[in-house]
Design a protein around this motif. Structure first.
Motif, mmCIF file in Angstrom:
data_model
loop_
_atom_site.group_PDB
_atom_site.id
_atom_site.type_symbol
_atom_site.label_atom_id
_atom_site.label_comp_id
_atom_site.label_asym_id
_atom_site.label_seq_id
_atom_site.Cartn_x
_atom_site.Cartn_y
_atom_site.Cartn_z
ATOM 1 N N GLU A 291 0.836 -1.200 0.000
ATOM 2 C CA GLU A 291 0.000 0.000 0.000
ATOM 3 C C GLU A 291 0.875 1.255 0.000
ATOM 4 O O GLU A 291 0.657 2.188 -0.772
ATOM 5 N N ILE A 292 1.877 1.261 0.870
ATOM 6 C CA ILE A 292 2.759 2.435 0.956
ATOM 7 C C ILE A 292 3.489 2.627 -0.375
ATOM 8 O O ILE A 292 3.559 3.731 -0.896
ATOM 9 N N ALA A 293 3.991 1.530 -0.930
ATOM 10 C CA ALA A 293 4.754 1.627 -2.182
ATOM 11 C C ALA A 293 3.915 2.285 -3.279
ATOM 12 O O ALA A 293 4.398 3.128 -4.032
ATOM 13 N N ASN A 294 2.639 1.926 -3.336
ATOM 14 C CA ASN A 294 1.779 2.487 -4.374
ATOM 15 C C ASN A 294 1.555 3.982 -4.207
ATOM 16 O O ASN A 294 1.243 4.674 -5.173
ATOM 17 N N ARG A 295 1.676 4.467 -2.995
ATOM 18 C CA ARG A 295 1.390 5.892 -2.769
ATOM 19 C C ARG A 295 2.652 6.758 -2.780
ATOM 20 O O ARG A 295 2.576 7.962 -2.582
ATOM 21 N N LEU A 296 3.793 6.135 -2.992
ATOM 22 C CA LEU A 296 5.033 6.921 -3.020
ATOM 23 C C LEU A 296 5.282 7.463 -4.423
ATOM 24 O O LEU A 296 5.071 6.769 -5.407
ATOM 25 N N LYS A 297 5.723 8.696 -4.487
ATOM 26 C CA LYS A 297 6.079 9.278 -5.785
ATOM 27 C C LYS A 297 7.558 8.988 -6.019
ATOM 28 O O LYS A 297 8.436 9.763 -5.630
ATOM 29 N N ALA A 298 7.804 7.854 -6.607
ATOM 30 C CA ALA A 298 9.192 7.449 -6.848
ATOM 31 C C ALA A 298 9.218 6.454 -7.998
ATOM 32 O O ALA A 298 8.283 5.678 -8.173
ATOM 33 N N GLY A 299 10.298 6.497 -8.774
ATOM 34 C CA GLY A 299 10.418 5.584 -9.899
ATOM 35 C C GLY A 299 10.707 4.166 -9.472
ATOM 36 O O GLY A 299 10.315 3.208 -10.121
ATOM 37 N N VAL A 300 11.412 4.033 -8.361
ATOM 38 C CA VAL A 300 11.776 2.717 -7.854
ATOM 39 C C VAL A 300 11.402 2.652 -6.382
ATOM 40 O O VAL A 300 11.728 3.571 -5.626
ATOM 41 N N VAL A 301 10.729 1.603 -5.961
ATOM 42 C CA VAL A 301 10.488 1.411 -4.529
ATOM 43 C C VAL A 301 11.000 0.028 -4.153
ATOM 44 O O VAL A 301 10.628 -0.975 -4.766
ATOM 45 N N TRP A 302 11.894 0.009 -3.185
ATOM 46 C CA TRP A 302 12.398 -1.272 -2.678
ATOM 47 C C TRP A 302 11.680 -1.604 -1.376
ATOM 48 O O TRP A 302 11.473 -0.727 -0.535
ATOM 49 N N CYS A 303 11.315 -2.859 -1.209
ATOM 50 C CA CYS A 303 10.639 -3.277 0.015
ATOM 51 C C CYS A 303 11.561 -4.198 0.801
ATOM 52 O O CYS A 303 11.969 -5.248 0.291
ATOM 53 N N ASN A 304 11.894 -3.811 2.014
ATOM 54 C CA ASN A 304 12.768 -4.592 2.884
ATOM 55 C C ASN A 304 14.126 -4.870 2.257
ATOM 56 O O ASN A 304 14.766 -5.881 2.543
ATOM 57 N N THR A 305 14.537 -4.004 1.396
ATOM 58 C CA THR A 305 15.888 -4.039 0.855
ATOM 59 C C THR A 305 16.148 -2.652 0.280
ATOM 60 O O THR A 305 15.259 -1.808 0.290
ATOM 61 N N TYR A 306 17.376 -2.396 -0.173
ATOM 62 C CA TYR A 306 17.649 -1.103 -0.785
ATOM 63 C C TYR A 306 18.810 -1.238 -1.758
ATOM 64 O O TYR A 306 19.679 -2.082 -1.582
ATOM 65 N N HIS A 307 18.796 -0.401 -2.776
ATOM 66 C CA HIS A 307 19.914 -0.343 -3.706
ATOM 67 C C HIS A 307 20.164 -1.673 -4.394
ATOM 68 O O HIS A 307 21.306 -2.076 -4.580
ATOM 69 N N LYS A 308 19.118 -2.374 -4.767
ATOM 70 C CA LYS A 308 19.284 -3.614 -5.520
ATOM 71 C C LYS A 308 19.005 -3.297 -6.981
ATOM 72 O O LYS A 308 17.951 -2.782 -7.318
ATOM 73 N N PHE A 309 19.996 -3.595 -7.822
ATOM 74 C CA PHE A 309 19.837 -3.313 -9.242
ATOM 75 C C PHE A 309 19.971 -4.589 -10.055
ATOM 76 O O PHE A 309 20.683 -5.508 -9.664
ATOM 77 N N ASP A 310 19.280 -4.597 -11.176
ATOM 78 C CA ASP A 310 19.356 -5.741 -12.065
ATOM 79 C C ASP A 310 19.101 -5.231 -13.472
ATOM 80 O O ASP A 310 18.293 -4.318 -13.670
ATOM 81 N N ALA A 311 19.802 -5.809 -14.448
ATOM 82 C CA ALA A 311 19.652 -5.323 -15.811
ATOM 83 C C ALA A 311 18.217 -5.478 -16.307
ATOM 84 O O ALA A 311 17.770 -4.748 -17.185
ATOM 85 N N ALA A 312 17.472 -6.420 -15.732
ATOM 86 C CA ALA A 312 16.111 -6.665 -16.192
ATOM 87 C C ALA A 312 15.095 -5.755 -15.520
ATOM 88 O O ALA A 312 13.913 -5.808 -15.818
#
Lengths: 491, 293
Positions: free
Chosen positions: A443-464
């Motif tokens: 619910e929180i993720a949907n209401r955030l104005k952000a291009g990327v939202v990580w849940c219970n992690t941060y700074h995880k990137f993947d080419a896909a």
């Protein structure tokens, strides 16, 4: 801190068992000077001007790179235009082969590239070796796979290349940034002119050597080095059909204005002031680890750095206490040392900017806490990971991007307050949500104005997986299917 | 007691990062000597005999005849039947005698039997008692029983140090492990210990990290230091160094002593000796260069 009658127990992280120095001593060749990479070969700049590139950990010059001007840019654009038609006609699966070859060569030369990035950009070797270089290879692998399947990516019979693309990247993670832009552009049949930051061009020039090794046709990728003037010349060039920029919002706006004149399509990856939101029901130890890695380990230089920590009020005391404990074991120092967590800043100017922000914050009642474990080297520009408490959403330190390892901690009481605060900056790049409750996280993720939202992690990137921002954090996405979109045309 | 959530993805990533620290040269030598001094040299087999225990005690006091300057290990850990013998062998050496008790490893005996077991090893002179918790009761949600039993064992221990084995391989989730750690600490454990060594998986880095967090939080709350003993599955010097890195960076310098940290292992000793010999002489050694016990 006020004196308390009962002293709180404290952990001591001292010198009982010191790790020995563990510098990565792999020797790598660095030429005295580098030219631009245009039309498949290294060429001298038109006016013969070079600038020194330094090792930010020691302030010692390590090489000279060409300082490009309008005529260098023009030469590169001409080469790209000349190569465009043939590259676009090249069978998609042949294009894919080149990308696969580049990816494999990056893997094969990974160690060398990692050491070079560390020397030139100051990235701790742990980060360049374990994250940046492997991920750069992955972007080429991933996009190689798309090259002959573009019609499935967009459900359009024949997506066409856009044409000549200008690409400008910042100082942090140069090879990764280059790969994120080059790989999809090439997969879609475009030709490119890439301008790396003058602070960290060497690893991108090493990529040029790889392009030669895999015999990529001349002119398909051109690399013009230099500072802001070179970038401006590229952005203003009328020969571009698309321009992609990663860097500050301020420069991004100038690029967009220039593109309005030239008609080039624009993709922007800009600044951020990304929030990490920690609810009381979260796994706190892991949230703290995520917050620390999210802002400090990239020296705050990643655009997605989680620079604001929003904490549910009842757990503020525990979070701040444990953050300080965690910060005590962060190792700041020689980026070539395998045990270094945080390296130097990219340049002196960044340090001055950070100091100005910290002074403003402290003048306005903020409490400042720094790591103190390791002594800072004498040379180079260094900033200890820094915690700001007693700051408020209206403070400059909580609204503007600080180019360094600085974390501002604030509190909220309800989910609505958390969202309001999280969205209360001009930016909208990334965010982190820490809660043990899945439904709440969504619910929180949907209401955030952000291009990327990580849940219970941060700074995880993947080419896909696409990254990118909204509002003043940018336009368009990089990575994933979405990352191909700026490089194809449908009609 | 607050419920502490543990996120498995992050805790595993964090543990993996500790294993990436580079510990070489002098730091490695110091670390391996430290690991040796923290060892609970263990034999827990049905086929154990007085002769084997005697040999183990000898090795505990002087791990390697060829390297006489090495420290002795922290303790010898045996079944109750060998406590008196080990106590005699180790008298005056500084090496402590630890005994498993409470119907190790299952604990599936009446409490009276388990307490009698503890009383017997304490009477025989054990310095340390390694008990197992009632995992059946814990998983059934009966914390009271688990807690009461630990308290009763603690009383029975008199002055002997109590290590509480959670048998993390049977508790399965990190949250269970965290709750069991909190519970054991509250009930009076001097040490918390991962495993009996009879169940796989035994000690792993993330499991131990979760337990170290429980120890840290208890210390921050009360100022009271609880010890940690990973047991089973740690067989190489490199792995031991990774655990020490994790302890150093999670709990700090004060825990880097045999009073606060132990390794429960049987094959780790020889790998430490091999690597220490290699550091000292510069040449590789084979497994058969060191005595088994």
């Amino acid at each position: 801190m006020t004196a308390q009658s009962t002293r709180q127990p404290e952990l001591s992280f001292g010198s009982a068992w010191r790790y020995a120095d563990a510098p990565d001593s792999t020797p790598i060749e660095i030429a005295h000077r580098y030219g631009h990479f245009i039309d498949g070969e290294f060429v001298e700049p038109a006016d013969g001007k070079h600038i020194a590139t330094i090792n930010p950990a020691t302030d010692e010059p390590i090489s000279d790179i060409a300082a490009g001007d309008e005529s260098d840019v023009d030469r590169a654009v001409r080469a790209a235009r000349a190569a465009q038609a043939k590259w676009a006609r090249t069978k998609p699966r042949e294009r894919a082969k080149y990308l696969f070859r580049i990816a494999r060569r990056i893997q094969e030369r990974a160690h060398e590239l990692a050491v070079l990035e560390t020397k030139d950009a100051g990235t701790p070797i742990r980060e360049s070796r374990d994250l940046h270089i492997p991920l750069a290879a992955q972007h080429f692998f991933y996009n190689a796979g798309w090259a002959d399947k573009l019609r499935y990516a967009f459900a359009v019979a024949s997506p066409r290349p856009v044409g000549v693309c200008g690409q400008i990247i910042p100082a942090g993670a140069p090879l990764l940034m280059a790969a994120r832009k080059l790989a999809p552009a090439l997969a879609c049949g475009n030709t490119c002119i890439l301008k790396p930051s003058e602070l960290s061009s060497l690893v991108v020039l090493r990529l040029a050597e790889i392009l030669q090794e895999v015999e990529l046709p001349p002119g398909v990728v051109n690399i013009v080095t230099g500072g802001a003037k070179t970038g401006e010349a590229l952005a203003a060039h009328t020969g571009l059909r698309a321009i992609s920029f990663t860097g500050s919002t301020e420069t991004g706006k100038r690029i967009a204005r220039a593109a309005a004149e030239t008609g080039a399509r624009v993709t922007l990856q800009l600044s951020g002031k990304s929030p990490n939101i920690v609810f009381a029901d979260a796994s706190l130890d892991q949230a703290i680890e995520g917050a620390v890695q999210g802002v400090f380990f990239s020296r705050g230089l990643s655009c997605c750095a989680g620079a604001r920590l929003l904490v549910e009020e009842p757990i503020l005391g525990e979070i701040v206490r444990k953050l300080k404990i965690r910060m005590a074991t962060i190792r700041v120092g020689d980026p070539l040392d395998k045990n270094t967590d945080v390296g130097p800043l990219a340049c002196k100017q960044q340090l001055d900017t950070i100091k100005a922000y910290l002074k403003t914050a402290c003048d306005a009642s903020a409490q400042l806490h720094e790591t103190s474990a390791s002594p800072l080297p004498k040379k180079g520009s260094w900033c200890r990971p820094t915690l700001l408490t007693d700051v408020h959403p209206s403070d400059v330190a909580c609204r503007e991007e600080i180019p360094g390892p600085v974390l501002a901690v604030m509190t909220f009481r309800t989910p609505d307050e958390a969202i309001a605060q999280a969205n209360d900056t001009p930016f909208g790049l990334a965010a982190g949500v820490w809660t043990d409750k899945g439904s709440k996280g969504r619910e929180i993720a949907n209401r955030l104005k952000a291009g990327v939202v990580w849940c219970n992690t941060y700074h995880k990137f993947d080419a896909a997986s696409p990254v990118g921002g909204c509002r003043e954090s940018g336009l368009g996405r990089e990575g994933g299917i979405q990352g191909l979109r700026p490089y194809v045309e449908f009609s | 007691m607050p419920i502490t959530a543990v996120d498995s993805v992050m805790v595993e990533a964090e543990a993996a990062a500790f294993a990436k620290r580079s510990v070489k040269g002098e730091a490695a030598t110091q670390g391996m000597r430290m690991a040796l001094s923290m060892l609970d040299l263990t034999t827990l087999e049905g086929k154990d005999s007085p002769q084997k225990v005697r040999a183990l005690c000898r090795k505990a006091v002087q791990p390697c005849g060829a390297m006489p300057d090495l420290p002795h290990v922290a303790a010898v850990c045996v079944y109750p039947a060998f406590v008196a013998l080990a106590k005699r062998e180790l008298d005056g050496t500084g090496v402590r005698v630890a005994s498993v008790a409470t119907a190790f490893p299952s604990g599936q005996y009446p409490l009276s039997v388990r307490l009698a077991d503890v009383r017997a090893v304490v009477d025989a002179g054990a310095d340390e008692v390694d008990m197992v918790i009632n995992r059946g009761a814990f998983l059934a949600g009966d914390r009271e029983t688990v807690s009461d039993e630990i308290r009763r064992v603690k009383e029975t221990c008199a002055g002997a140090h109590l290590k509480v084995i959670l048998e993390t391989g049977e508790l399965e989730t990190y949250e269970n492990i965290r709750r069991a750690s909190d519970l054991a600490i509250e009930a009076g454990a001097d040490f918390i210990k991962t495993s009996t060594g009879k169940i796989k998986p035994a000690a792993t880095m993330p499991v131990v990290l979760v337990m170290l967090h429980a120890i840290r939080d208890h210390y921050l709350r009360t100022g009271c230091m609880i010890g940690m003993k990973p047991a089973g599955g740690i067989s190489t010097a490199g792995a031991a160094l990774s655990y020490l890195v994790m302890v150093k960076e999670t709990l700090g310098d004060a825990w880097l002593t045999p009073d606060c940290f132990r390794f429960g292992a049987s094959s780790l000793a020889n790998d430490l000796l091999r690597q220490l010999a290699r550091q000292a002489t510069g040449s590789d050694t084979a497994k058969y260069d060191f005595s088994e016990a």
